[in-house]
Motif scaffolding. Structure first.
Motif, PDB file in Angstrom:
ATOM      1  N   TYR A   2       9.060   8.025  -5.972  1.00 28.76           N
ATOM      2  CA  TYR A   2       8.757   6.781  -5.269  1.00 28.76           C
ATOM      3  C   TYR A   2       7.397   6.212  -5.668  1.00 28.76           C
ATOM      4  N   LYS A   3       6.527   7.057  -6.173  1.00 30.32           N
ATOM      5  CA  LYS A   3       5.275   6.533  -6.728  1.00 30.32           C
ATOM      6  C   LYS A   3       5.576   5.775  -8.015  1.00 30.32           C
ATOM      7  N   GLU A   4       6.457   6.318  -8.857  1.00 28.55           N
ATOM      8  CA  GLU A   4       6.838   5.631 -10.097  1.00 28.55           C
ATOM      9  C   GLU A   4       7.542   4.312  -9.816  1.00 28.55           C
ATOM     10  N   LEU A   5       8.288   4.267  -8.697  1.00 31.93           N
ATOM     11  CA  LEU A   5       8.967   3.035  -8.312  1.00 31.93           C
ATOM     12  C   LEU A   5       8.052   2.068  -7.567  1.00 31.93           C
ATOM     13  N   ASP A   6       6.797   2.466  -7.415  1.00 35.99           N
ATOM     14  CA  ASP A   6       5.792   1.642  -6.755  1.00 35.99           C
ATOM     15  C   ASP A   6       6.120   1.407  -5.284  1.00 35.99           C
ATOM     16  N   PHE A   7       6.723   2.430  -4.639  1.00 36.09           N
ATOM     17  CA  PHE A   7       6.903   2.379  -3.189  1.00 36.09           C
ATOM     18  C   PHE A   7       5.599   2.826  -2.533  1.00 36.09           C
ATOM     19  N   ARG A   8       5.337   2.315  -1.329  1.00 34.22           N
ATOM     20  CA  ARG A   8       4.145   2.717  -0.584  1.00 34.22           C
ATOM     21  C   ARG A   8       4.543   3.742   0.467  1.00 34.22           C
ATOM     22  N   LYS A   9       3.709   4.758   0.651  1.00 31.80           N
ATOM     23  CA  LYS A   9       4.003   5.791   1.648  1.00 31.80           C
ATOM     24  C   LYS A   9       3.485   5.366   3.000  1.00 31.80           C
ATOM     25  N   PHE A  10       4.296   5.620   4.036  1.00 26.10           N
ATOM     26  CA  PHE A  10       3.932   5.249   5.400  1.00 26.10           C
ATOM     27  C   PHE A  10       4.032   6.470   6.297  1.00 26.10           C
ATOM     28  N   ASP A  11       2.949   6.857   6.944  1.00 25.02           N
ATOM     29  CA  ASP A  11       2.946   7.948   7.918  1.00 25.02           C
ATOM     30  C   ASP A  11       2.938   7.366   9.324  1.00 25.02           C
ATOM     31  N   TYR A  12       3.804   7.863  10.186  1.00 27.54           N
ATOM     32  CA  TYR A  12       3.822   7.335  11.558  1.00 27.54           C
ATOM     33  C   TYR A  12       3.521   8.452  12.542  1.00 27.54           C
ATOM     34  N   PRO A  71       7.377  -5.822   5.603  1.00 26.79           N
ATOM     35  CA  PRO A  71       6.908  -7.145   5.178  1.00 26.79           C
ATOM     36  C   PRO A  71       5.514  -7.133   4.566  1.00 26.79           C
ATOM     37  N   VAL A  72       4.729  -6.111   4.888  1.00 30.47           N
ATOM     38  CA  VAL A  72       3.344  -6.063   4.411  1.00 30.47           C
ATOM     39  C   VAL A  72       3.232  -5.311   3.092  1.00 30.47           C
ATOM     40  N   LEU A  73       3.919  -4.178   3.010  1.00 31.29           N
ATOM     41  CA  LEU A  73       3.750  -3.287   1.859  1.00 31.29           C
ATOM     42  C   LEU A  73       4.849  -3.419   0.818  1.00 31.29           C
ATOM     43  N   GLY A  74       5.949  -4.046   1.148  1.00 28.39           N
ATOM     44  CA  GLY A  74       7.077  -4.076   0.222  1.00 28.39           C
ATOM     45  C   GLY A  74       7.913  -2.826   0.398  1.00 28.39           C
ATOM     46  N   ASP A  75       8.519  -2.358  -0.680  1.00 27.05           N
ATOM     47  CA  ASP A  75       9.359  -1.162  -0.597  1.00 27.05           C
ATOM     48  C   ASP A  75       8.531   0.024  -0.126  1.00 27.05           C
ATOM     49  N   VAL A  76       9.011   0.725   0.888  1.00 25.93           N
ATOM     50  CA  VAL A  76       8.237   1.828   1.479  1.00 25.93           C
ATOM     51  C   VAL A  76       9.147   3.032   1.701  1.00 25.93           C
ATOM     52  N   TYR A  77       8.519   4.209   1.830  1.00 23.22           N
ATOM     53  CA  TYR A  77       9.261   5.420   2.163  1.00 23.22           C
ATOM     54  C   TYR A  77       8.402   6.285   3.055  1.00 23.22           C
ATOM     55  N   CYS A  78       9.024   7.229   3.741  1.00 23.40           N
ATOM     56  CA  CYS A  78       8.303   8.114   4.651  1.00 23.40           C
ATOM     57  C   CYS A  78       8.956   9.485   4.616  1.00 23.40           C
ATOM     58  N   ILE A  79       8.162  10.508   4.436  1.00 20.03           N
ATOM     59  CA  ILE A  79       8.665  11.886   4.527  1.00 20.03           C
ATOM     60  C   ILE A  79       8.113  12.478   5.804  1.00 20.03           C
ATOM     61  N   GLU A  80       8.986  12.713   6.758  1.00 24.01           N
ATOM     62  CA  GLU A  80       8.585  13.288   8.032  1.00 24.01           C
ATOM     63  C   GLU A  80       9.639  14.286   8.486  1.00 24.01           C
ATOM     64  N   LYS A  81       9.224  15.265   9.284  1.00 21.62           N
ATOM     65  CA  LYS A  81      10.179  16.210   9.850  1.00 21.62           C
ATOM     66  C   LYS A  81      11.105  15.473  10.802  1.00 21.62           C
ATOM     67  N   SER A  82      12.383  15.838  10.792  1.00 23.57           N
ATOM     68  CA  SER A  82      13.361  15.196  11.648  1.00 23.57           C
ATOM     69  C   SER A  82      14.213  16.248  12.324  1.00 23.57           C
ATOM     70  N   PHE A  83      14.628  15.960  13.541  1.00 23.99           N
ATOM     71  CA  PHE A  83      15.516  16.886  14.242  1.00 23.99           C
ATOM     72  C   PHE A  83      16.801  17.104  13.460  1.00 23.99           C
ATOM     73  N   ARG A  84      17.220  16.076  12.725  1.00 24.45           N
ATOM     74  CA  ARG A  84      18.493  16.103  12.012  1.00 24.45           C
ATOM     75  C   ARG A  84      18.276  16.589  10.598  1.00 24.45           C
ATOM     76  N   ALA A  85      18.125  17.886  10.422  1.00 24.28           N
ATOM     77  CA  ALA A  85      17.839  18.437   9.094  1.00 24.28           C
ATOM     78  C   ALA A  85      19.085  18.428   8.222  1.00 24.28           C
ATOM     79  N   GLU A  86      18.892  18.156   6.934  1.00 23.92           N
ATOM     80  CA  GLU A  86      19.997  18.132   5.976  1.00 23.92           C
ATOM     81  C   GLU A  86      19.893  19.338   5.044  1.00 23.92           C
TER      82      GLU A  86
END
Length: 472
Positions: free
Chosen positions: A252-262, A282-297
């Motif tokens: 996602y860094k290569e794709l120029d996505f911005r990381k968002f921590d909440y 709307p501010v950062l463009g394409d974004v992604y977030c890696i966070e722990k989730s109850f719904r593990a895959e």
């Protein structure tokens, strides 16, 4: 002559049983074993009213049994005596080894502290700077014992002979480049010259392998998770997970996505970042977030992961049948999947034929995926079984612009959709699902200010959420 009594119904077989008429043995075999052949034996069988002399055939059988039992006891006694002698000899040797002192030669160069994962390239580089590649670099490493190969004089010391798994220790020695034609981890070899115990791990019943044995029951391993994680397989899984998350970041860094921590004030069941991501889209463009989730895959990011040798080795060792998913993926609409299941008689959770509107049970979904044996893009799910924020398809208002990615042997690894971006449509969705939008002001409010078509998807590890613009 002594008379011993046996009552086959009320008697008791025990070494302390006196064998009197009032406290008899239960079997002739045990009575004769304890009292020998030079004794009279009287037996009362079930439903008899008096003791009678034991039959000769029964006495012969009992005598053979007693002789065999005595041989076994004699053999066991000899083994115990031998083991006691050997134990005493080992203890004597161990006591002698306590006299052996491990001393690091102070005349040797001061060792360089390195980590266990450091390659020897840095060491070799240090040698070349000194323009003397014929010497080794003296180093010291610290870690915990996983397995022991007892070689050389150091292995004859008391500390080495009593090493236990997970003991923390430091080893000092010379780091050499492995000769051509030989293999070793990271192409290095540490020739130990000195070691010291930092913290010994317990032995006996508390030995690491006794507490968390390989193949131990799940509940014990969960209760001792802090120890079970040190086993080779969980360690490999954790390393692969690290590589997987690194792969996410790299891609996602290569794709120029911005990381968002909440960081939310309230924790909800799914702890999902997807709605929060839409606020920064709307501010950062394409974004992604890696966070722990109850719904593990159970899914893995495959490409970069398999290109990491250590991760690829761990996957091959603990999941030898794994291979990269073949391309292209099969595309299938939800309605077509319903027909596929009906044609093959695969029932829903109520043991009825699948009908439009059913939410696929995991068993049915896995059976379909495994039989087709290809990754599937399953699309256009009914609105009634999907989240309120998914828009209806322009082609068929019954279904949403949604997709799940299914893998054979795994099931769903990705869930995604377009998102409602029109304010009025979004508020209607809240009303339809009987959701109070008040607490979602931060989400609904952004739709009033230049919202645009967009979509997102979530995937393992533990649902990495991705949001991106569509058509602008």
């Amino acid at each position: 002559m002594t008379v011993i009594f046996i009552d086959e119904e009320l008697g008791v077989d025990a070494h302390e049983t006196p064998g009197t008429a009032s406290t008899p043995f239960k079997t002739l075999l045990e009575a004769l074993f304890h009292h020998g052949p030079d004794t009279q034996y009287r037996v009362m069988k079930k439903d008899d009213e008096e003791y009678k002399p034991a039959a000769k055939s029964a006495l012969k059988k009992a005598a053979n049994y007693a002789a065999n039992q005595r041989k076994k006891l004699q053999a066991a006694a000899k083994r115990e005596e031998k083991e006691a002698t050997e134990d005493a000899a080992r203890e004597a040797v161990l006591e002698e080894t306590k006299m052996i002192q491990i001393i690091d030669d102070p005349a040797l160069p001061k060792p360089i502290l390195i980590s266990l994962i450091e390659t020897d390239r840095a060491i070799i580089g240090h040698l070349r700077k000194s323009k003397d590649e014929t010497k080794a670099v003296r180093v010291r490493v610290q870690g915990r014992v996983q397995r022991v190969a007892k070689q050389g004089d150091l292995s004859k010391t008391y500390q080495a002979l009593t090493l236990t798994r997970e003991t923390a220790m430091e080893i000092t020695g010379e780091m050499w480049e492995v000769p051509t034609g030989h293999d070793a981890p990271l192409d290095r070899e540490l020739r130990a010259g000195h070691f010291k115990i930092i913290s010994p791990a317990p032995g006996g019943d508390d030995t690491f392998t006794n507490r968390v044995p390989l193949g131990g029951d799940a509940q014990t391993l969960l209760n001792l998770r802090h120890l079970a994680l040190r086993q080779e397989k969980p360690l490999g899984v954790m390393f692969v997970r690290h590589v997987v998350e690194t792969a996410f970041h790299t891609i996602y860094k290569e794709l120029d996505f911005r990381k968002f921590d909440y960081y939310g004030e309230t924790s909800y069941l799914t702890q999902s970042s997807q709605l929060y991501l839409e606020t920064v889209l709307p501010v950062l463009g394409d974004v992604y977030c890696i966070e722990k989730s109850f719904r593990a895959e159970k899914a893995l990011t495959r490409q970069l992961t398999l290109e990491t040798p250590k991760a690829a080795e761990a996957i091959k060792k603990h999941n030898p049948d794994f291979s990269k998913p073949p391309r292209p993926f099969l595309r299938m609409r939800y309605s077509d999947a319903i027909e596929w299941l009906r044609e093959r008689g695969i029932k829903n959770e109520e043991d009825k034929d699948h009908v439009f509107g059913d939410d696929f049970a995991e068993a049915a979904e896995r059976k379909m995926t495994d039989e087709i044996n290809r990754p599937i893009f399953l699309t256009h799910f009914p609105a009634e079984i999907k989240s309120f924020y998914m828009p209806r398809s322009e082609e068929d208002k019954r279904v949403t612009e949604s997709v799940d990615v299914l893998l054979p042997g795994v099931g769903e690894i990705v869930g995604g959709s377009m998102r409602i971006w029109d304010y009025e449509e979004l508020m209607a969705a809240y009303k339809r699902e009987d959701i109070d939008p008040t607490s979602y002001y931060w989400y609904t409010g952004q739709h009033k200010y230049g919202s645009t078509p967009h979509g997102g998807y979530g995937l393992g590890v533990e649902r990495c959420e991705i949001l991106g613009f569509v058509n602008g």
